[in-house]
Write an enzyme that holds these catalytic residues in place. Structure first.
Site, PDB file in Angstrom:
ATOM      1  CD  GLU A 201       3.615  24.729  30.004  1.00  0.00           C
ATOM      2  OE1 GLU A 201       2.559  25.199  30.669  1.00  0.00           O
ATOM      3  OE2 GLU A 201       3.601  23.453  29.857  1.00  0.00           O
TER       4      GLU A 201
ATOM      5  CD  GLU B 233       2.148  20.383  34.270  1.00  0.00           C
ATOM      6  OE1 GLU B 233       1.458  19.959  33.332  1.00  0.00           O
ATOM      7  OE2 GLU B 233       2.272  21.398  34.553  1.00  0.00           O
TER       8      GLU B 233
HETATM    9  C1  GAL Z   1       0.663  23.864  32.430  1.00  0.00           C
HETATM   10  C2  GAL Z   1       0.798  22.567  31.515  1.00  0.00           C
HETATM   11  C3  GAL Z   1       0.119  22.583  30.229  1.00  0.00           C
HETATM   12  C4  GAL Z   1      -1.146  23.179  30.447  1.00  0.00           C
HETATM   13  C5  GAL Z   1      -0.899  24.487  30.986  1.00  0.00           C
HETATM   14  C6  GAL Z   1      -2.325  25.499  31.240  1.00  0.00           C
HETATM   15  O1  GAL Z   1       0.685  23.428  33.708  1.00  0.00           O
HETATM   16  O2  GAL Z   1       2.047  21.981  31.260  1.00  0.00           O
HETATM   17  O3  GAL Z   1       0.097  21.550  29.515  1.00  0.00           O
HETATM   18  O4  GAL Z   1      -1.977  22.463  31.183  1.00  0.00           O
HETATM   19  O5  GAL Z   1      -0.295  24.392  32.366  1.00  0.00           O
HETATM   20  O6  GAL Z   1      -2.944  25.473  30.092  1.00  0.00           O
END
Ligand code: GAL
Length: 982
Positions: A504, A428
């Site tokens: 993720e 990010e």
């Molecule tokens: C993503 C980010 C993570 C964490 C997650 C939410 O956007 O890469 O570091 O913030 O969301 O828990």
């Protein structure tokens, strides 16, 4: 005359505002296991804290023999974080920077900690040139030895080596580290985690023998066509080398062969996470020997499919931060090993090291135990997104050296680990030329691995098309995109040729994540989808001791007085901070099963799908049980040869009686291995027969009016004024009511990424006052043996609600309720659930049930729950989470809520039953688990239906098929008081 002191004339302040990498460091190199002498400097150091760089005193504290006021200094354990040892406070912020966005300047409120260690170097270390190695210093530091500046440290989760030859001397030395929490580099370290300065990884004094092994780069490929390996070990020598290095790999019959040359190995066992075969090797020079463990494997892409050793690879991963509830990012190796074993035992095969390189030794564990690693650079500039990426360092050339330095140090340290398949540029950080530059450098430096970065949707310089939290719908659309040639834009063509990865997904916060199975189905169906990494492995709650009742106090954002913070968003893992696991881990293990099992409805066959990358199933045995009782099992099921990636239909010969019982087929390990004990279950399936509908005994007793406003029906009494039951045998029943609400889960409180224009469902429920239903009794009547109550229930303000018919019957022993609930009016929102609540004045001791367990089930969770008989104590049944929320519903056929003598028996057909000591209102209003009141009573909920939980705390909301739109709902339950008052 006026004298001006500008901040830039104060050296420390000027230094902290520099976007340049640290100075004085040696070029980065691999973290090697060498026989050269070393001295670990971890232990008790001395520290003093100042509120800002303007307050530091230059009192000669860096010198040997300095006269220091002992009152100003206190002991500090290294490695450790300052705020966790009483110096300052942790700050939890996700995206937002907790200081003004004024790059490259840090704020003036900037705690500075002077660290001091007196040390005597061993004669072995002193006999050689030496370096000081810092493996992780959170913040920006300047290092002196005996008053001589050795250099500065930038890049909190990266190794720095500072040469100290000639400065290190016999006798007492003074090592001094001045560490500021904030610097220009804080802008590059905006990961979603605690801001906690400190020397949090080891500090080591290393002897560097002349002519020793400075660096090693192992290139070990595997050719799946003929089973051969290629090995080239590039070695870089320290100054003064007299002879080149040699390489030995005894098990491959390679003895003292030349470095830097390709060696063909006719036959090797390839490294995979399932078969983590490592070959011990030595790199030798006349003055130093380095031990290596080499794994042969080849990562490639064909037809937009990720391949390992020529075979498609599915990543079943988790994102892992380093976290310990007491020590922060100080995680000892034994704990890291336990974490990886827990992953292996739950069918997880991959880790993304979000969002920085972990401690170096972690990679040895991943190599040895077998986990695929996406190794991420220590880089995130997410807070610039809040300014529409204005001023983002990723696209500003003054930061290029810092980007290059970070990526180099990431790659160079860990480049010899077979477990690492992918380098990730960071997380990010928007887009920009600096990211492009480090992508190109990485590809050039290590062409044998893939490059990942999620933030660039065009994926121009990466090898994987990566997204986070894409919905099931979006993933399917990506999986089935038209061919590359159909895109006009060359970047789009390139992107289309890449495998797709969810770096993720499935945000495991509180009750959830919902919808794991739907993702996994796509992963199995489409070769382009290389799998994903659940967010996240471990929760980052910090330990706050215990409350007066002995309940653990777990702290999150805002609990340390932070003004800018993101609350409980740091508590979002499959595993709690103390490494106990929540129910989602069992669900994930089932969804990630390496073997698919399906029983034919008539039990004549078992269809087996081998989803391993390279293993056949010979390490597993298949057994079947009846009603969960292994003594009832027949002969083991003989599995045929099922090579990886294939399937088989196995004929079964179960006794005819099996049709009437629950049949469970288990696949378990024959012997211990792969991080699991013998007998460890890797997959299971069940066939559950039609179950009889929960029913009263045949006779009926009619309702009887006692004339005092009470209606008796078998063991129950009703208050005629309300129509509600007030007693069941010896149990007083209170607050019996219809409910459409649940205590919002963290997911209910999030804005779904798939409907960003809508407020969170919890807010929609609040706007509709779903938590504040009022009832009006319409009538009570006797219809044959039934006592029938009609009510209208709805929220204030609105002209919508539900018409409810409560039909009560009894056989004299139990009380049956047939509830029917029909919506009227224009409902403005979906419901959280539809059912009834009641309160008992005794606290629950335990719950026993036949149904699904041991974990809870909501419509889109509970894949790990199976049919059987279970017992749970009050807390386990309620499933307590760091932030209280709806949880714990089990689907029961027959349950007994023990109240320490008396008990309530509940029968239904897969009826969701929630039991806990608090009302929903209390649960919803309480911020921390330890703030919940002591258990003095029991709240029971019985649901006709409930909404799925989804993953909107970060990601899409509940899938349409799992939402609960206002609709007719029916509930049938049989209640009985059992047990005896004590
Ligand atoms: C993503 C980010 C993570 C964490 C997650 C939410 O956007 O890469 O570091 O913030 O969301 O828990």
């Amino acid at each position: 005359m006026t004298t001006r002191t500008t901040p830039s004339s104060i050296p420390l302040i000027a230094d902290l505002a520099s976007p340049l990498p640290g100075r004085g460091a040696l070029p980065p190199r691999a973290h090697l296991k060498s026989d050269a002498p070393r001295q670990v400097l971890d232990g008790v150091w001395q520290v003093r804290l100042r509120p800002s760089p303007r307050h530091v005193s230059n009192d000669g504290w860096q010198q040997v023999g300095a006269r220091l006021d002992p009152a100003g200094w206190s002991p500090l354990t290294v490695p450790g974080h300052l705020p966790l040892q009483g110096h300052g406070s942790p700050i939890y912020a996700n995206v937002a920077y907790p200081f003004p966005l004024d790059p490259p300047f840090p704020p003036d409120d900037n705690p500075v900690a002077d660290h001091r260690l007196e040390l005597v170097a061993s004669p072995e270390v002193l006999a050689h040139p030496s370096v000081l190695r810092f493996e992780g210093v959170d913040g920006a530091a300047t290092v002196w030895l005996n008053g001589v500046e050795l250099g500065t440290l930038r890049g909190s989760r990266l190794t720095t080596e500072l040469p100290c030859t000639g400065v290190l001397r016999p006798g007492t030395n003074v090592l001094s580290v001045r560490l500021a929490q904030w610097s220009a580099h804080s802008y590059l370290e905006d990961q979603d985690m605690w801001w906690m300065p400190g020397i949090f990884r080891s500090v080591t004094l290393l002897a560097r023998p002349r002519g020793g092994v400075r660096d090693v780069f192992v290139h070990a490929g595997y050719d799946h066509r003929d089973g051969s390996g290629t090995l080239r070990v590039d070695v870089d020598l320290e100054d003064g080398a007299e002879a080149p290095a040699t390489i030995s790999v005894p098990a491959l019959d390679l003895h003292e062969v030349a470095a830097g040359v390709d060696h063909q190995v006719p036959s090797v066992a390839p490294w995979t996470a399932e078969t983590p075969v490592l070959y011990d090797a030595q790199v030798r020079t006349p003055t130093e020997t380095v031990d290596l463990r080499i794994g042969f494997r080849t990562v490639s892409i064909e037809d937009a499919t990720l391949l390992l050793n020529g075979t498609p690879l599915l990543l079943k991963g988790v994102n892992r931060h380093e976290h310990d509830p007491r020590r922060g990012r100080v995680v000892d190796l034994a704990a890291a090993r336990a974490e990886l074993l827990l992953m292996k035992q739950h069918n997880i095969n991959a880790v993304r090291t979000s969002h920085y390189p972990p401690q170096a030794d972690f990679l040895d564990l991943a190599d040895e135990l077998g986990l695929y690693v996406v190794l991420e650079n220590d880089l995130e500039t997410h807070g610039f997104e809040l300014m529409d990426w204005r001023g983002n360092p990723s696209d500003d050339s003054q930061w290029l050296p810092a980007y290059q330095d970070r990526m180099r140090r990431t790659v160079e340290r860990d480049k010899n680990h077979p477990s690492i398949l992918v380098w990730s540029l960071g997380n990010e950080s928007g887009t920009g030329s600096n990211l492009d530059a480090i992508a190109l450098w990485t590809r050039d430096r290590d062409p044998d691995r893939l490059v990942h970065y999620e933030g660039d949707r065009r994926s121009r310089h990466v090898d994987l098309y990566s997204r986070m939290y894409a919905s099931v719908h979006q993933v399917e659309a990506i999986a089935t995109e038209p061919p590359a040639e159909t895109f006009a834009d060359p970047d789009e063509q390139h992107r289309r040729r890449l495998p797709f990865l969810l770096c993720e997904y499935a945000h495991a916060m509180g009750n959830g994540p919902g919808g794991l199975s739907e993702y996994q189905d796509l992963f199995h169906r489409y070769p382009r989808v290389a799998g994903g990494f659940v967010w996240e492995w471990v929760e980052h709650a910090l330990d706050g001791g215990t409350n007066d009742d002995g309940r653990p106090v777990q702290l999150y954002g805002g609990d340390f007085g932070e003004r800018v913070h993101d609350g409980s968003f740091v508590v979002d893992g499959l595993v709690h901070a103390d490494r106990t696991s929540g129910p989602a881990l069992a669900d994930l293990a089932r969804v990630f099963s390496p073997v698919g099992l399906e029983l034919a409805p008539d039990l004549s066959t078992l269809t087996v799908t081998n989803r391993y990358h390279s293993l056949d199933l010979s390490h597993l045995e298949a057994v079947w049980t009846i009603d969960g009782d292994e003594r009832g099992a027949g002969t083991p099921i003989m599995l045929p040869d099922v090579p990886a990636g294939t399937g088989a239909v196995v004929p079964l010969q179960l006794p005819p009686s099996a049709m009437a019982t629950t049949v469970t087929v288990l696949l378990r390990r024959r012997t211990s291995g792969d991080g699991c004990p013998a007998g460890h279950e890797v997959a299971w399936t069940q066939r559950i027969p039609e179950r009889p509908v929960a029913a009263l005994e045949a006779r009926r007793v009619p309702p009887r009016r006692a004339g005092d406003g009470i209606v008796h029906l078998g063991p129950a009494s009703f208050d005629e004024r309300t129509g509600m039951p007030v007693r069941l045998g010896a149990l007083a029943l209170h607050d019996v009511a219809v409910s459409l609400w649940r205590a919002p889960t963290e997911n209910d409180r999030g804005v779904g990424w798939d409907e960003p224009e809508l407020p969170p469902v919890a807010d929609r429920w609040a706007a509709a006052r779903l938590d504040d239903l009022r009832s009006r009794l319409i009538e009570v009547s006797e219809e044959g043996p039934a006592f029938v109550v009609r009510t209208r229930t709805g929220p204030p303000v609105l002209d919508a609600g539900v018409d409810v018919t409560w039909r009560w019957t009894s056989d004299g022993i139990s009380l049956a309720l047939d509830l029917s609930l029909a919506p009227y009016g224009p409902w403005p929102c979906d419901w959280g659930r539809a059912g009834i609540d009641l309160r008992l004045t005794e606290p629950t001791t335990q719950v026993r049930w036949t149904g699904w367990g041991p974990g809870p089930q909501y419509p889109d969770t509970g894949q790990g729950a199976r049919y059987g008989s279970f017992v749970a104590d009050r807390d386990d049944y309620a499933v307590r989470t760091v932030r209280p929320q709806e949880h714990g519903a089990r689907r029961v056929d027959d349950a007994t809520v023990d109240l320490g003598g008396l008990a309530l028996r509940v029968r239904g057909n897969g009826l969701p039953l929630t039991v806990r000591p608090w009302s929903r209102t209390v649960v919803a209003a309480t911020r921390h688990d330890h703030e919940l009141p002591r258990a003095t009573e029991t709240w029971i909920s019985l649901d006709a239906a409930s909404s799925g939980v989804g993953t909107a705390s970060c990601g899409p909301g509940v899938l349409p098929g799992y939402r609960l739109a206002p609709s007719v709902q029916k509930l049938r339950v049989i209640l009985q008081q059992v047990g005896h008052a004590q």
